[in-house]
Design a protein around this motif. Structure first.
Motif, PDB file in Angstrom:
ATOM      1  N   ILE A  28     -71.106  12.443-134.559  1.00  0.00           N
ATOM      2  CA  ILE A  28     -69.831  12.499-133.853  1.00  0.00           C
ATOM      3  C   ILE A  28     -69.138  13.797-134.243  1.00  0.00           C
ATOM      4  O   ILE A  28     -68.847  14.016-135.418  1.00  0.00           O
ATOM      5  N   TYR A  29     -68.871  14.640-133.246  1.00  0.00           N
ATOM      6  CA  TYR A  29     -68.294  15.952-133.517  1.00  0.00           C
ATOM      7  C   TYR A  29     -66.777  15.886-133.611  1.00  0.00           C
ATOM      8  O   TYR A  29     -66.117  15.112-132.914  1.00  0.00           O
ATOM      9  N   TRP A  30     -66.226  16.747-134.465  1.00  0.00           N
ATOM     10  CA  TRP A  30     -64.779  16.902-134.516  1.00  0.00           C
ATOM     11  C   TRP A  30     -64.217  17.261-133.148  1.00  0.00           C
ATOM     12  O   TRP A  30     -63.119  16.835-132.787  1.00  0.00           O
ATOM     13  N   TYR A  31     -64.958  18.067-132.401  1.00  0.00           N
ATOM     14  CA  TYR A  31     -64.522  18.508-131.071  1.00  0.00           C
ATOM     15  C   TYR A  31     -64.155  17.309-130.202  1.00  0.00           C
ATOM     16  O   TYR A  31     -63.083  17.268-129.589  1.00  0.00           O
ATOM     17  N   ALA A  32     -65.045  16.314-130.172  1.00  0.00           N
ATOM     18  CA  ALA A  32     -64.805  15.130-129.344  1.00  0.00           C
ATOM     19  C   ALA A  32     -63.589  14.354-129.827  1.00  0.00           C
ATOM     20  O   ALA A  32     -62.757  13.896-129.023  1.00  0.00           O
ATOM     21  N   LEU A  33     -63.466  14.189-131.141  1.00  0.00           N
ATOM     22  CA  LEU A  33     -62.340  13.426-131.689  1.00  0.00           C
ATOM     23  C   LEU A  33     -61.016  14.111-131.386  1.00  0.00           C
ATOM     24  O   LEU A  33     -60.027  13.454-131.041  1.00  0.00           O
ATOM     25  N   ILE A  34     -60.981  15.428-131.505  1.00  0.00           N
ATOM     26  CA  ILE A  34     -59.738  16.160-131.264  1.00  0.00           C
ATOM     27  C   ILE A  34     -59.371  16.123-129.790  1.00  0.00           C
ATOM     28  O   ILE A  34     -58.195  15.950-129.437  1.00  0.00           O
ATOM     29  N   ILE A  35     -60.356  16.271-128.908  1.00  0.00           N
ATOM     30  CA  ILE A  35     -60.090  16.200-127.466  1.00  0.00           C
ATOM     31  C   ILE A  35     -59.527  14.829-127.102  1.00  0.00           C
ATOM     32  O   ILE A  35     -58.543  14.718-126.355  1.00  0.00           O
ATOM     33  N   VAL A  36     -60.137  13.780-127.623  1.00  0.00           N
ATOM     34  CA  VAL A  36     -59.669  12.421-127.331  1.00  0.00           C
ATOM     35  C   VAL A  36     -58.252  12.225-127.858  1.00  0.00           C
ATOM     36  O   VAL A  36     -57.401  11.628-127.183  1.00  0.00           O
ATOM     37  N   PHE A  37     -57.978  12.740-129.054  1.00  0.00           N
ATOM     38  CA  PHE A  37     -56.635  12.625-129.622  1.00  0.00           C
ATOM     39  C   PHE A  37     -55.610  13.306-128.711  1.00  0.00           C
ATOM     40  O   PHE A  37     -54.525  12.756-128.448  1.00  0.00           O
ATOM     41  N   GLY A  38     -55.926  14.510-128.225  1.00  0.00           N
ATOM     42  CA  GLY A  38     -55.014  15.218-127.325  1.00  0.00           C
ATOM     43  C   GLY A  38     -54.754  14.440-126.048  1.00  0.00           C
ATOM     44  O   GLY A  38     -53.616  14.383-125.561  1.00  0.00           O
ATOM     45  N   ILE A  39     -55.786  13.820-125.518  1.00  0.00           N
ATOM     46  CA  ILE A  39     -55.640  13.036-124.293  1.00  0.00           C
ATOM     47  C   ILE A  39     -54.748  11.820-124.523  1.00  0.00           C
ATOM     48  O   ILE A  39     -53.875  11.501-123.712  1.00  0.00           O
ATOM     49  N   VAL A  40     -54.964  11.141-125.640  1.00  0.00           N
ATOM     50  CA  VAL A  40     -54.164   9.945-125.958  1.00  0.00           C
ATOM     51  C   VAL A  40     -52.692  10.311-126.110  1.00  0.00           C
ATOM     52  O   VAL A  40     -51.803   9.624-125.591  1.00  0.00           O
ATOM     53  N   VAL A  41     -52.414  11.413-126.816  1.00  0.00           N
ATOM     54  CA  VAL A  41     -51.026  11.854-126.989  1.00  0.00           C
ATOM     55  C   VAL A  41     -50.395  12.187-125.640  1.00  0.00           C
ATOM     56  O   VAL A  41     -49.250  11.790-125.353  1.00  0.00           O
ATOM     57  N   ALA A  42     -51.132  12.899-124.800  1.00  0.00           N
ATOM     58  CA  ALA A  42     -50.609  13.269-123.483  1.00  0.00           C
ATOM     59  C   ALA A  42     -50.338  12.040-122.624  1.00  0.00           C
ATOM     60  O   ALA A  42     -49.322  11.974-121.918  1.00  0.00           O
ATOM     61  N   PRO A  98     -46.170  19.165-118.847  1.00  0.00           N
ATOM     62  CA  PRO A  98     -45.851  19.582-120.218  1.00  0.00           C
ATOM     63  C   PRO A  98     -46.781  18.953-121.248  1.00  0.00           C
ATOM     64  O   PRO A  98     -47.176  19.591-122.229  1.00  0.00           O
ATOM     65  N   ASN A  99     -47.163  17.707-120.994  1.00  0.00           N
ATOM     66  CA  ASN A  99     -48.028  16.998-121.928  1.00  0.00           C
ATOM     67  C   ASN A  99     -49.475  17.476-121.825  1.00  0.00           C
ATOM     68  O   ASN A  99     -50.224  17.435-122.818  1.00  0.00           O
ATOM     69  N   ILE A 100     -49.873  17.922-120.642  1.00  0.00           N
ATOM     70  CA  ILE A 100     -51.189  18.549-120.504  1.00  0.00           C
ATOM     71  C   ILE A 100     -51.245  19.813-121.346  1.00  0.00           C
ATOM     72  O   ILE A 100     -52.246  20.099-122.010  1.00  0.00           O
ATOM     73  N   LEU A 101     -50.155  20.561-121.329  1.00  0.00           N
ATOM     74  CA  LEU A 101     -50.080  21.787-122.123  1.00  0.00           C
ATOM     75  C   LEU A 101     -50.218  21.469-123.612  1.00  0.00           C
ATOM     76  O   LEU A 101     -50.913  22.183-124.358  1.00  0.00           O
ATOM     77  N   LEU A 102     -49.571  20.398-124.050  1.00  0.00           N
ATOM     78  CA  LEU A 102     -49.696  19.965-125.443  1.00  0.00           C
ATOM     79  C   LEU A 102     -51.140  19.578-125.752  1.00  0.00           C
ATOM     80  O   LEU A 102     -51.688  19.961-126.796  1.00  0.00           O
ATOM     81  N   ALA A 103     -51.766  18.814-124.853  1.00  0.00           N
ATOM     82  CA  ALA A 103     -53.159  18.398-125.056  1.00  0.00           C
ATOM     83  C   ALA A 103     -54.089  19.601-125.112  1.00  0.00           C
ATOM     84  O   ALA A 103     -55.046  19.623-125.898  1.00  0.00           O
ATOM     85  N   GLN A 104     -53.819  20.616-124.297  1.00  0.00           N
ATOM     86  CA  GLN A 104     -54.630  21.828-124.339  1.00  0.00           C
ATOM     87  C   GLN A 104     -54.474  22.538-125.675  1.00  0.00           C
ATOM     88  O   GLN A 104     -55.450  23.068-126.228  1.00  0.00           O
ATOM     89  N   GLY A 105     -53.246  22.556-126.192  1.00  0.00           N
ATOM     90  CA  GLY A 105     -53.019  23.176-127.493  1.00  0.00           C
ATOM     91  C   GLY A 105     -53.766  22.448-128.598  1.00  0.00           C
ATOM     92  O   GLY A 105     -54.343  23.074-129.499  1.00  0.00           O
ATOM     93  N   ILE A 106     -53.755  21.125-128.540  1.00  0.00           N
ATOM     94  CA  ILE A 106     -54.502  20.328-129.516  1.00  0.00           C
ATOM     95  C   ILE A 106     -55.996  20.558-129.349  1.00  0.00           C
ATOM     96  O   ILE A 106     -56.739  20.740-130.320  1.00  0.00           O
ATOM     97  N   GLY A 107     -56.455  20.567-128.100  1.00  0.00           N
ATOM     98  CA  GLY A 107     -57.877  20.698-127.814  1.00  0.00           C
ATOM     99  C   GLY A 107     -58.485  21.990-128.322  1.00  0.00           C
ATOM    100  O   GLY A 107     -59.675  22.027-128.675  1.00  0.00           O
ATOM    101  N   ARG A 108     -57.710  23.075-128.373  1.00  0.00           N
ATOM    102  CA  ARG A 108     -58.240  24.340-128.875  1.00  0.00           C
ATOM    103  C   ARG A 108     -58.692  24.234-130.330  1.00  0.00           C
ATOM    104  O   ARG A 108     -59.559  24.999-130.774  1.00  0.00           O
ATOM    105  N   TRP A 109     -58.127  23.279-131.073  1.00  0.00           N
ATOM    106  CA  TRP A 109     -58.598  23.087-132.443  1.00  0.00           C
ATOM    107  C   TRP A 109     -59.983  22.450-132.463  1.00  0.00           C
ATOM    108  O   TRP A 109     -60.705  22.561-133.458  1.00  0.00           O
ATOM    109  N   GLY A 110     -60.354  21.795-131.372  1.00  0.00           N
ATOM    110  CA  GLY A 110     -61.735  21.349-131.235  1.00  0.00           C
ATOM    111  C   GLY A 110     -62.674  22.539-131.137  1.00  0.00           C
ATOM    112  O   GLY A 110     -63.781  22.525-131.702  1.00  0.00           O
TER     113      GLY A 110
END
Length: 274
Positions: A14-28, A121-133
């Motif tokens: 399980i990659y960090w990338y997937a976990l971070i993307i999912v986290f960004g989506i949930v927050v958004a 606005p929340n998509i923008l936040l999710a994109q910011g989180i996703g870049r850490w993936g």
């Protein structure tokens, strides 16, 4: 260098990338649901949209990447389905998700502009989180630089060390875009709280203008861009189109439809920032 694998689950990495993307989506989704209530939409509208929209967005992001990097996939077509090897383009996901949004809103008698205003606005936040993936995946970085330059940015050591890729320090373009997106999120939600500022649809247009402006400059620094021909980068061309198109649509809507309603929300007595 940070290991991109977070843990093993029954023998599957399980990659960090997937976990971070999912986290960004949930927050958004959570923030969009809260905002939907304030503009008198049903809370389930967001989850109902995402139920179909999320897989469509992932398919769009993959197809966009494959179409503009078609060579390797013509040689090995089955690699198109190998998502674990990477290869998702955010613009493709936004385009595919936007198409689904139109049909979803038509079916549910919702204004697409209103839905976009609560979500972008929340998509923008999710994109910011996703870049850490991307950071954890050791991708979306820029050209070679020096450790001294990275230290001059006052970056923590774990970022600097993870930017040592293939024997050279790299520009942390993932970080530049992440910070740009976080700043855009803060700006949009602060302005959104002002009554009689944005008219319906203009928060979404502001998102397009903000994101495309930053993406154009940051894309020019990256070493993994998709190209149309020669040195012309796909994302830079699309960013230019969206940036000037966003301004054109904003001006055109204000001139041709002076009766557009303002995006006003209902406020609770103890409402938080978002």
């Amino acid at each position: 260098m940070i290991n991109r694998v977070a843990f093993d689950l029954f023998g599957i990495e399980i990659y960090w990338y997937a976990l971070i993307i999912v986290f960004g989506i949930v927050v958004a989704m959570w923030l969009s649901t809260r905002e939907s209530i304030r503009v008198n939409l049903k809370p389930d509208d967001v989850s109902d949209f995402m139920l179909v929209g999320l897989p469509i967005a992932f398919i769009g992001a993959r197809l966009y990447y494959v179409l503009f990097n078609i060579g390797p996939y013509l040689e090995e077509p089955m690699q198109i389905f190998n998502l674990r090897s990477g290869g998702l383009a955010i613009y493709g996901g936004l385009i595919a998700g936007g198409i689904w949004l139109y049909f979803f809103c038509q079916r549910n008698f919702i204004s697409p502009w209103t839905f976009l205003d609560i979500a972008t606005p929340n998509i923008l936040l999710a994109q910011g989180i996703g870049r850490w993936g991307n950071f954890m995946n050791h991708e979306a970085y820029g050209g070679e630089t020096t450790r001294a330059f990275l230290e001059s940015l006052y970056l923590p050591n774990f970022i600097i060390e993870n930017m040592n890729i293939d024997g050279a320090y790299r520009q942390p373009t993932f970080l530049y875009e992440s910070l740009w997106n976080f700043l855009g999120f803060i700006v949009l939600i602060l302005l959104r709280k002002q009554k009689n500022l944005f008219k319906q649809g203009e928060i979404a247009i502001a998102y397009v203008i903000w994101y495309s402006f930053g993406r154009f400059w940051i894309e020019g620094m990256r070493t993994d861009s998709l190209y149309l021909v020669g040195d012309i980068r796909v994302s830079q061309v699309l960013s230019l189109v969206l940036f000037f198109g966003g301004w054109a649509v904003l001006i055109w809507r204000r001139k041709t439809n002076p009766n557009l309603k303002f995006y006003n929300r209902s406020y609770g007595p103890n409402e938080s920032l978002i």
